[in-house]
Design a protein around this motif. Sequence first.
Motif, PDB file in Angstrom:
ATOM      1  N   TRP A  92      -1.195  -4.851   3.750  1.00  0.00           N
ATOM      2  CA  TRP A  92      -0.953  -3.358   3.138  1.00  0.00           C
ATOM      3  C   TRP A  92      -1.076  -2.309   3.523  1.00  0.00           C
ATOM      4  O   TRP A  92      -1.525  -2.650   5.219  1.00  0.00           O
ATOM      5  N   GLU A 102       2.712  -1.530   0.156  1.00  0.00           N
ATOM      6  CA  GLU A 102       1.646  -3.111  -0.367  1.00  0.00           C
ATOM      7  C   GLU A 102       2.956  -4.068  -0.299  1.00  0.00           C
ATOM      8  O   GLU A 102       3.514  -3.604  -0.982  1.00  0.00           O
ATOM      9  N   MET A 134       0.963  -8.527  -3.736  1.00  0.00           N
ATOM     10  CA  MET A 134      -0.299  -7.365  -3.414  1.00  0.00           C
ATOM     11  C   MET A 134      -0.461  -7.059  -4.986  1.00  0.00           C
ATOM     12  O   MET A 134      -2.048  -7.744  -6.088  1.00  0.00           O
TER      13      MET A 134
END
Length: 106
Positions: A48, A67, A71
């Motif tokens: 990220w 991100e 994620m």
Amino acid sequence: MKELPIEEIESCVKVLDEDEHHLHTEQDLGDFLSNTVNDPIPLSTPQWRMWIYENYSENESALMFKEHHVMADGLGILEIILLMVDEFKPEAIIDFRPTTSVSYTH
């Protein structure tokens, strides 16, 4: 939960320099993100990135976040985004109801 060393976090969070970046409209933010969204994130680092632009307007700052898709899926990240916006509306969070059965017809 893994605790990240401060050095790792500092490498992922950037406060943008106002002399280098002039972000004062939604178009400016969109252009900045368009230019950075395809920059690869090295796999050896957290997946990220966050950018902070402190003086977006007279009394607002801008927070931009990117991100890797590993994620969170689109719906999962939506809840995080809704928690960060100025006008949080609990009713905007998607109601995940369990699916009891699925049937297919031929």
